[in-house]
Design a protein around this motif. Structure first.
Motif, PDB file in Angstrom:
ATOM      1  N   LYS A 390       0.864  -1.227  -0.146  1.00 28.22           N
ATOM      2  CA  LYS A 390      -0.065   0.066  -0.061  1.00 28.22           C
ATOM      3  C   LYS A 390       0.756   1.284  -0.132  1.00 28.22           C
ATOM      4  O   LYS A 390       1.947   1.444   0.721  1.00 28.22           O
ATOM      5  CB  LYS A 390      -1.020  -0.012   1.211  1.00 28.22           C
ATOM      6  N   LEU A 391       0.573   2.299  -0.845  1.00 30.39           N
ATOM      7  CA  LEU A 391       1.114   3.420  -0.918  1.00 30.39           C
ATOM      8  C   LEU A 391       0.085   4.655  -0.815  1.00 30.39           C
ATOM      9  O   LEU A 391      -1.124   4.484  -1.499  1.00 30.39           O
ATOM     10  CB  LEU A 391       1.850   3.760  -2.191  1.00 30.39           C
ATOM     11  N   LEU A 392       0.297   5.561   0.073  1.00 28.21           N
ATOM     12  CA  LEU A 392      -0.662   6.626   0.223  1.00 28.21           C
ATOM     13  C   LEU A 392      -0.109   7.945  -0.312  1.00 28.21           C
ATOM     14  O   LEU A 392       0.976   8.248   0.183  1.00 28.21           O
ATOM     15  CB  LEU A 392      -0.888   6.785   1.710  1.00 28.21           C
ATOM     16  N   HIS A 404       2.726   0.789   3.572  1.00 30.22           N
ATOM     17  CA  HIS A 404       2.723  -0.262   4.500  1.00 30.22           C
ATOM     18  C   HIS A 404       2.608  -1.768   3.462  1.00 30.22           C
ATOM     19  O   HIS A 404       1.974  -1.713   2.732  1.00 30.22           O
ATOM     20  CB  HIS A 404       1.044  -0.201   5.225  1.00 30.22           C
ATOM     21  N   ILE A 405       3.503  -2.513   4.262  1.00 30.98           N
ATOM     22  CA  ILE A 405       3.550  -3.703   3.606  1.00 30.98           C
ATOM     23  C   ILE A 405       3.370  -4.962   4.441  1.00 30.98           C
ATOM     24  O   ILE A 405       3.869  -4.845   5.785  1.00 30.98           O
ATOM     25  CB  ILE A 405       5.075  -3.886   3.061  1.00 30.98           C
ATOM     26  N   PHE A 406       2.579  -5.848   4.136  1.00 35.03           N
ATOM     27  CA  PHE A 406       2.238  -7.046   5.018  1.00 35.03           C
ATOM     28  C   PHE A 406       2.426  -8.181   4.190  1.00 35.03           C
ATOM     29  O   PHE A 406       1.781  -8.577   3.108  1.00 35.03           O
ATOM     30  CB  PHE A 406       0.822  -7.097   5.632  1.00 35.03           C
ATOM     31  N   GLU A 412      12.512  -6.178   5.766  1.00 32.61           N
ATOM     32  CA  GLU A 412      13.415  -5.856   4.641  1.00 32.61           C
ATOM     33  C   GLU A 412      13.104  -4.871   3.783  1.00 32.61           C
ATOM     34  O   GLU A 412      13.671  -3.813   3.295  1.00 32.61           O
ATOM     35  CB  GLU A 412      13.941  -7.120   4.185  1.00 32.61           C
ATOM     36  N   MET A 413      11.850  -4.976   3.338  1.00 31.48           N
ATOM     37  CA  MET A 413      11.208  -4.341   2.156  1.00 31.48           C
ATOM     38  C   MET A 413      11.058  -2.740   2.872  1.00 31.48           C
ATOM     39  O   MET A 413      11.036  -1.668   2.088  1.00 31.48           O
ATOM     40  CB  MET A 413      10.131  -4.766   1.622  1.00 31.48           C
ATOM     41  N   ILE A 414      10.604  -2.639   3.937  1.00 30.66           N
ATOM     42  CA  ILE A 414      10.068  -1.295   4.394  1.00 30.66           C
ATOM     43  C   ILE A 414      11.343  -0.529   4.530  1.00 30.66           C
ATOM     44  O   ILE A 414      11.376   0.758   4.465  1.00 30.66           O
ATOM     45  CB  ILE A 414       9.464  -1.275   5.701  1.00 30.66           C
ATOM     46  N   PRO A 438      10.395 -12.010 -10.852  1.00 32.93           N
ATOM     47  CA  PRO A 438       9.095 -11.999 -10.123  1.00 32.93           C
ATOM     48  C   PRO A 438       9.385 -11.706  -8.603  1.00 32.93           C
ATOM     49  O   PRO A 438      10.262 -12.510  -7.978  1.00 32.93           O
ATOM     50  CB  PRO A 438       8.582 -13.260 -10.393  1.00 32.93           C
ATOM     51  N   THR A 439       8.761 -10.498  -8.026  1.00 30.78           N
ATOM     52  CA  THR A 439       8.948 -10.342  -6.680  1.00 30.78           C
ATOM     53  C   THR A 439       7.795  -9.805  -6.160  1.00 30.78           C
ATOM     54  O   THR A 439       6.911  -9.411  -7.128  1.00 30.78           O
ATOM     55  CB  THR A 439      10.084  -9.047  -6.507  1.00 30.78           C
ATOM     56  N   ILE A 440       7.693  -9.998  -5.016  1.00 27.15           N
ATOM     57  CA  ILE A 440       6.473  -9.416  -4.157  1.00 27.15           C
ATOM     58  C   ILE A 440       6.562  -7.919  -4.282  1.00 27.15           C
ATOM     59  O   ILE A 440       5.605  -7.083  -4.435  1.00 27.15           O
ATOM     60  CB  ILE A 440       6.459  -9.632  -2.740  1.00 27.15           C
ATOM     61  N   ALA A 441       7.791  -7.343  -4.059  1.00 24.52           N
ATOM     62  CA  ALA A 441       7.985  -5.748  -3.934  1.00 24.52           C
ATOM     63  C   ALA A 441       7.755  -5.372  -5.244  1.00 24.52           C
ATOM     64  O   ALA A 441       7.861  -3.814  -5.201  1.00 24.52           O
ATOM     65  CB  ALA A 441       9.382  -5.541  -3.271  1.00 24.52           C
ATOM     66  N   GLU A 442       7.739  -5.776  -6.295  1.00 24.76           N
ATOM     67  CA  GLU A 442       7.443  -4.982  -7.441  1.00 24.76           C
ATOM     68  C   GLU A 442       6.253  -4.300  -7.653  1.00 24.76           C
ATOM     69  O   GLU A 442       6.064  -3.453  -8.393  1.00 24.76           O
ATOM     70  CB  GLU A 442       7.488  -6.027  -8.636  1.00 24.76           C
TER      71      GLU A 442
END
Length: 470
Positions: A390-392, A404-406, A412-414, A438-442
């Motif tokens: 999520k980006l605000l 916000h990353i779940f 590590e990503m945040i 392929p990554t989650i963070a993309e």
């Protein structure tokens, strides 16, 4: 007036150690430091470090289960040995404590293994009555877990006690819904302890983004924790077989151990504050200004005892900035917003920085870019667990207000997302970054359209219109 020290630090945790080492090692100050317990403080000895290692240990069963989804028919974790783990954990904490102590000694800091209290504006008194004077005093004593104030609470444990237990309980109760309670429930459950968690609210992790809170709440239950919401304990009693707990919903249950994770309070008791002009805030913290200076010019405070942002990296930055300002002639303030943080749950963590969606909407207009999906690794193994990215974004200037990353390795990503957000980046900056696939963070750089938009003026108008229609 001559002093025994240029600086005397009370507390050997992360903030105090950094301040002492920089003041002595880089700026040549005469520095003394008093620590009543083990060097390294909460984070190293009874917090971040041992907790994270326990999270790793508790991840074994889940990892084995996931590998079975990849064809490893015999994948299993075997039997967990708390004794073997504790021995290795204790050795690691001793190693880290030794490094902290050696760093201070190399910098020329004199260490006093004692509790210290303030005698006056320039004097500290050790437990044996010895008095030492200093031009500047830095208080860095941190905080301590608080209990809820109910009958029988002395039968309950605090988070610190888990690291000292000779054996794990068969069945345990975790009281609280904050990050400490959730992390310790995760640990105990993963290590095979029958775990019940009770929290007075309707979702854990109060103060975090609500969408992420809901996902964390669901995960706690899904991984086997008996999570009971809107419930509070009212009384503890010793029985022949354990500890009986009464709850405010009229129920009663029995456990081998009860852990309270119901907040922390600044550790100011017995510090001699009455001998100075120091003031406490409503939360019991030492009042300081933006330079970490108290109303008494010679006394400063950093870290959790000031109850600003209670995170180890913040205490370290405050301690370093204090030393730069007072001894290095390099005035430096600490920016307390935004600050990234993480909650180490299992299997998915929560990483966060900046405003929550609720805070952003209350502030004004905000565009919410959010993606919820099943990540490739666990989905292939048959898991229904979902992640959230999520980006605000402020629609007026395109600035990213929060992230916000779940999901797996969210901490590590945040940390990486915190760099551009702290710099004041825009959504266009995120969009300009090429995705790693392929990554989650993309997902952070591929979300092109808002999932929803908050416009306070319009929403208020719609509410008034709806009320008028009624």
């Amino acid at each position: 007036m001559s002093f025994d020290y240029d600086l005397f630090v009370i507390g050997g945790g992360s903030g105090g150690v950094r301040a002492a080492r920089i003041a002595a090692g880089e700026y040549g100050a005469r520095v003394g430091l008093a620590e009543e317990s083990r060097m390294g403080g909460t984070c190293v000895i009874r917090g971040c470090v041992p907790k994270k290692l326990m999270i790793f240990a508790a991840s074994g069963p889940g990892m084995a289960e996931e590998m079975r989804g990849y064809g490893w028919q015999g994948a299993a974790t075997g039997t967990f040995s708390w004794e073997a783990f504790r021995q290795k954990l204790d050795a690691e904490l001793v190693r880290l404590e030794t490094i902290y102590t050696a760093g201070l000694e190399k910098a020329g800091v004199t260490i006093h293994k004692s509790r210290a209290r303030l005698a006056d504006h320039h004097t500290v008194e050790l437990a044996d009555g010895t008095r030492l004077t200093a031009r500047h005093i830095l208080i860095a004593v941190g905080g301590r877990p608080a209990k809820p104030g109910i009958p029988g609470e002395e039968l309950g444990l605090i988070s610190d006690d888990l690291f000292l237990m000779e054996e794990l309980p068969r069945r345990a109760l975790l009281v609280g819904g904050g990050f400490v309670a959730c992390e310790f429930a995760t640990i105990l459950n993963g290590l095979g302890v029958g775990t019940v968690q009770v929290y007075r609210g309707d979702a854990v992790l109060r103060g975090f983004d609500r969408e992420a809170r809901d996902m964390a709440t669901l995960q706690l239950s899904a991984c086997g924790i008996d999570l009971r919401l809107r419930v509070n304990p009212t009384r503890l009693d010793r029985t022949a077989t354990g500890i009986a707990v009464d709850f405010d919903d009229g129920s009663r249950d029995e456990f081998d151990a009860v852990f309270f994770a119901t907040g922390r309070t600044p550790y100011t008791q017995g510090l001699g504050l009455e001998n100075t002009g120091l003031r406490l805030t409503s939360s019991g913290a030492i009042e300081v200004d933006e330079w970490s200076q108290s109303p008494v010019p010679s006394i400063f405070a950093v870290g959790d005892v000031t109850d600003r942002v209670n995170l180890t990296p913040v205490a370290i930055r405050e301690g370093h900035s204090f030393a730069d300002t007072v001894f290095g002639a390099k005035p430096r303030k600490v920016r307390h917003d935004p600050v990234a943080s993480a909650v180490y749950l299992r299997p998915h963590e929560l990483g966060t920085i900046g405003l929550t969606e609720e805070e952003a909407a209350a502030r004004g207009s905000v565009d919410v870019y959010a993606a919820t999906f099943r990540p490739m690794q666990s989905m292939f193994a048959g898991s229904d667990a979902k992640v959230l990215m999520k980006l605000l974004v402020d629609p007026n200037d395109d600035r990213v207000l929060g992230c916000h990353i779940f999901g797996p390795s969210a901490g590590e990503m945040i940390q990486l997302a915190a760099i551009p957000i702290t710099m004041g980046c825009t959504k266009a900056d995120f969009d300009a970054a090429m995705a790693v696939h392929p990554t989650i963070a993309e997902e952070l750089v591929t979300m092109r359209s808002p999932a929803r938009r908050h416009r306070p003026d319009r929403e208020a108008g719609e509410m008034e219109a709806g009320q008028a229609a009624e």
